[in-house]
Scaffold this motif. Sequence first.
Motif, PDB file in Angstrom:
ATOM      1  N   GLU A 194       0.859  -1.187   0.000  1.00 35.16           N
ATOM      2  CA  GLU A 194       0.000   0.000   0.000  1.00 35.16           C
ATOM      3  C   GLU A 194       0.892   1.233   0.000  1.00 35.16           C
ATOM      4  O   GLU A 194       2.060   1.158   0.355  1.00 35.16           O
ATOM      5  CB  GLU A 194      -0.882   0.072   1.254  1.00 35.16           C
ATOM      6  CG  GLU A 194      -1.678  -1.171   1.578  1.00 35.16           C
ATOM      7  CD  GLU A 194      -2.533  -1.603   0.435  1.00 35.16           C
ATOM      8  OE1 GLU A 194      -2.965  -0.750  -0.354  1.00 35.16           O
ATOM      9  OE2 GLU A 194      -2.751  -2.816   0.299  1.00 35.16           O
ATOM     10  N   SER A 195       0.281   2.398  -0.302  1.00 32.52           N
ATOM     11  CA  SER A 195       1.082   3.612  -0.384  1.00 32.52           C
ATOM     12  C   SER A 195       1.667   4.005   0.976  1.00 32.52           C
ATOM     13  O   SER A 195       2.694   4.666   1.031  1.00 32.52           O
ATOM     14  CB  SER A 195       0.245   4.760  -0.935  1.00 32.52           C
ATOM     15  OG  SER A 195      -0.925   4.905  -0.186  1.00 32.52           O
ATOM     16  N   GLY A 196       1.031   3.580   2.080  1.00 29.04           N
ATOM     17  CA  GLY A 196       1.561   3.929   3.400  1.00 29.04           C
ATOM     18  C   GLY A 196       2.849   3.200   3.745  1.00 29.04           C
ATOM     19  O   GLY A 196       3.493   3.509   4.732  1.00 29.04           O
ATOM     20  N   SER A 197       3.237   2.211   2.938  1.00 30.74           N
ATOM     21  CA  SER A 197       4.447   1.446   3.236  1.00 30.74           C
ATOM     22  C   SER A 197       5.560   1.681   2.224  1.00 30.74           C
ATOM     23  O   SER A 197       6.512   0.906   2.167  1.00 30.74           O
ATOM     24  CB  SER A 197       4.126  -0.049   3.283  1.00 30.74           C
ATOM     25  OG  SER A 197       3.342  -0.328   4.392  1.00 30.74           O
ATOM     26  N   ILE A 198       5.455   2.738   1.418  1.00 26.68           N
ATOM     27  CA  ILE A 198       6.492   3.023   0.430  1.00 26.68           C
ATOM     28  C   ILE A 198       7.841   3.155   1.108  1.00 26.68           C
ATOM     29  O   ILE A 198       8.844   2.582   0.694  1.00 26.68           O
ATOM     30  CB  ILE A 198       6.156   4.320  -0.342  1.00 26.68           C
ATOM     31  CG1 ILE A 198       4.890   4.127  -1.169  1.00 26.68           C
ATOM     32  CG2 ILE A 198       7.316   4.755  -1.230  1.00 26.68           C
ATOM     33  CD1 ILE A 198       4.343   5.385  -1.783  1.00 26.68           C
ATOM     34  N   ILE A 199       7.847   3.914   2.212  1.00 24.06           N
ATOM     35  CA  ILE A 199       9.106   4.245   2.865  1.00 24.06           C
ATOM     36  C   ILE A 199       9.693   3.035   3.597  1.00 24.06           C
ATOM     37  O   ILE A 199      10.904   2.916   3.730  1.00 24.06           O
ATOM     38  CB  ILE A 199       8.877   5.443   3.818  1.00 24.06           C
ATOM     39  CG1 ILE A 199      10.156   6.247   3.993  1.00 24.06           C
ATOM     40  CG2 ILE A 199       8.321   5.024   5.152  1.00 24.06           C
ATOM     41  CD1 ILE A 199      10.340   7.295   2.953  1.00 24.06           C
ATOM     42  N   THR A 200       8.808   2.105   4.031  1.00 19.24           N
ATOM     43  CA  THR A 200       9.278   0.900   4.721  1.00 19.24           C
ATOM     44  C   THR A 200      10.192   0.077   3.821  1.00 19.24           C
ATOM     45  O   THR A 200      11.122  -0.578   4.291  1.00 19.24           O
ATOM     46  CB  THR A 200       8.070   0.045   5.143  1.00 19.24           C
ATOM     47  OG1 THR A 200       7.149   0.875   5.827  1.00 19.24           O
ATOM     48  CG2 THR A 200       8.475  -1.106   6.022  1.00 19.24           C
ATOM     49  N   ALA A 201       9.910   0.127   2.510  1.00 20.41           N
ATOM     50  CA  ALA A 201      10.695  -0.663   1.568  1.00 20.41           C
ATOM     51  C   ALA A 201      12.168  -0.248   1.590  1.00 20.41           C
ATOM     52  O   ALA A 201      13.054  -1.083   1.398  1.00 20.41           O
ATOM     53  CB  ALA A 201      10.119  -0.517   0.158  1.00 20.41           C
ATOM     54  N   LEU A 202      12.435   1.045   1.845  1.00 18.66           N
ATOM     55  CA  LEU A 202      13.817   1.544   1.806  1.00 18.66           C
ATOM     56  C   LEU A 202      14.726   0.757   2.727  1.00 18.66           C
ATOM     57  O   LEU A 202      15.729   0.187   2.302  1.00 18.66           O
ATOM     58  CB  LEU A 202      13.859   3.022   2.214  1.00 18.66           C
ATOM     59  CG  LEU A 202      13.366   4.059   1.221  1.00 18.66           C
ATOM     60  CD1 LEU A 202      13.558   5.445   1.818  1.00 18.66           C
ATOM     61  CD2 LEU A 202      14.115   3.929  -0.090  1.00 18.66           C
ATOM     62  N   GLU A 203      14.379   0.767   4.035  1.00 16.23           N
ATOM     63  CA  GLU A 203      15.238   0.085   5.004  1.00 16.23           C
ATOM     64  C   GLU A 203      14.874  -1.393   5.130  1.00 16.23           C
ATOM     65  O   GLU A 203      15.749  -2.234   5.296  1.00 16.23           O
ATOM     66  CB  GLU A 203      15.123   0.745   6.380  1.00 16.23           C
ATOM     67  CG  GLU A 203      15.532   2.207   6.408  1.00 16.23           C
ATOM     68  CD  GLU A 203      16.956   2.443   5.929  1.00 16.23           C
ATOM     69  OE1 GLU A 203      17.832   1.623   6.245  1.00 16.23           O
ATOM     70  OE2 GLU A 203      17.180   3.438   5.224  1.00 16.23           O
TER      71      GLU A 203
END
Lengths: 501, 148
Positions: free
Chosen positions: A87-96
């Motif tokens: 989901e769009s709320g987890s875009i940033i989670t993918a980074l780390e």
Amino acid sequence: MEAFSSLMDGFATALTPINLMWSLVGVTLGTLIGILPGIGPALTIALLLPVTRTLDPTGAFIMFAGLYYGAMYGSSTTSILLNTPGESGSIITALEGNQMARRGRGAAALATAAIGSFVAGTIGTLLLSFLAPVFVKLAIMFGPAEYFALMVLAFATVSTLLGASMVRGITSLMIGLAFGLAGTDILTGQPRLVFGIPSMLRGIDTVVVAVGLFAVGEALYMASRRDLREAVILPIRGSLFMTREEWSRSWKPWLRGTFLGFPFGALPAGGTEIPTFLSYYVEKKLSKNPREFGQGAIEGVAGPEAANNAAVAGVLVPLLALGLPTSATAAILLAAFEQYNIQPGPQLFSASGSLVWGLIASLYIGNVMLLILNLPLAGLWVRLLSIPQPLLYGGILVFSTLGVYSLSNSVFDLVLLFVVGIIGFLMRRYDFPVAPAIIGLILGPMAEAQFRRALTISQGDPSVFVTHPLSLGLLLVALLVLAVPAVFSVVRAAAARKAAL
Amino acid sequence: MAGLLIGLGLIAIAAVIAMDAMNMRVPPVHAKVGPRVFPYLVSCGLALSGAAIAWQAWSRSFLVEAQDTDWGAVAVVAAGLVLQINLLKPLGFVPAAIILFMAVTFAFGSRRFLRDGIVAIILAVVTYLAFTRLLGLQLPPGILKGVF
């Protein structure tokens, strides 16, 4: 204390076997669609609307809310193991998170995401329980003029804060408002944008637009991107029990993420994306070894994952207390309330007290269920990621057309779905955000009704919007929200020109 | 180029909305705060956004991420949808759903027709039975009328 006793009554409602079952169905389905890329909570709830029409509303909303929470839990798994956000709320989670998985610490990343989501979800639900009644007291002071001003503010924030540029956000909002115009005008019976087609007199159903933009548009877009088709699923490695060091590095980001996420969800700022980005930058700034960021820093998973769950709890505050949706999923939930002829807002807490408090209580229970579903069973859910993409999108489109057709057994709705899907594809292809369109579609007709009601009360005098202090204040904030980024971009462009010379 | 077309398209939609509002026959009681106000506002908003995008495209500040677009795949998915819309009533839900499913899998690059076909048939039949038998919703039976 009044809230406390209502909450206890809520637990009595939520703990009945049938409502516990709906909660379990909701959180399980939520985790499932959170993990699957290409299908999110807004789309799923929209598709469930025709099926749940005959259901008891309390059970249906307990399921929907569990689904919304569950999607936030599930999407972190996809981000971490597949490097594409569920989901769009987890875009940033993918980074780390994906970096951690690459370095053999995938299990720890999943654990900190799930436990952080639990902590944030529980604190967020607590804040919701005690803040919603306060908002209700505030809402009683609202007349039509204030409601209209509040909606204008929501329009301003969603179209400026979401998407690549303000023009694109506003365009998306206007497209949504235009969809909302179609059909018979409620007050005068005047047909608008009907073009002589009898089926258009009913207007364009929210479900058709939501499914068109989220499912058909998305499927067309993914088909067009050959380069996005192959992704590598990383196996879960390491222990799901976090080490002492991982715990001590996680707990502060969880709490900071919670207190960033909740207010951003509650403000009309478009839901879960912005607080996750903020949380990431805060954690990076506060970290003792910022160099680790980008290479699998656990803080970069813990903070944003807490933020997106707390934001979901925050989104429910204005939705339940004011009837104001601040995210696409909340907009669909508002449509669900309309389906049952329930009006969210101050009356909801007095007229359907057992529904609201049962719903809020079910969120505490749902959070516990989600922690159990997501932590020990993570390995099971991961298998979903191996569904081949062609089959996944084939299934999504079959269910989407089925859901839209069964709204009113109308082939014309499928034609509308196709047209909206093409628009959704073009929006996705040229980087227009979709959420403002959904919010415009739902809030547009409401804003118009409040606007005309306010003018009828004032006998046509448009100064009501600026003579009521609360309404004036809200409109000024809306103006500020629109003006500040515009000024910034002009200044930045001027500076860039100077630098180029 | 794309930005220019999008801008002009938005202006055209704005014109359609404004024309529709102009052609309304509004009883004089409602003339002041009637059903025309919002269409005019939305029309203005769309025209202004369209103009802004067209201008940005003209001055090359309408940024679009460079990406390979597989227009053929888009056309196949779209064709699948058009076929399904037209065949839903005459052939029934099950065959129409199978055709749509096969079109989508083909567009997404799958060439394993046997696997996709089996999945399509199971998915279509199971959902048909679940919706008509368990949920009591109506779906067109088409050529399979009387079989299930």
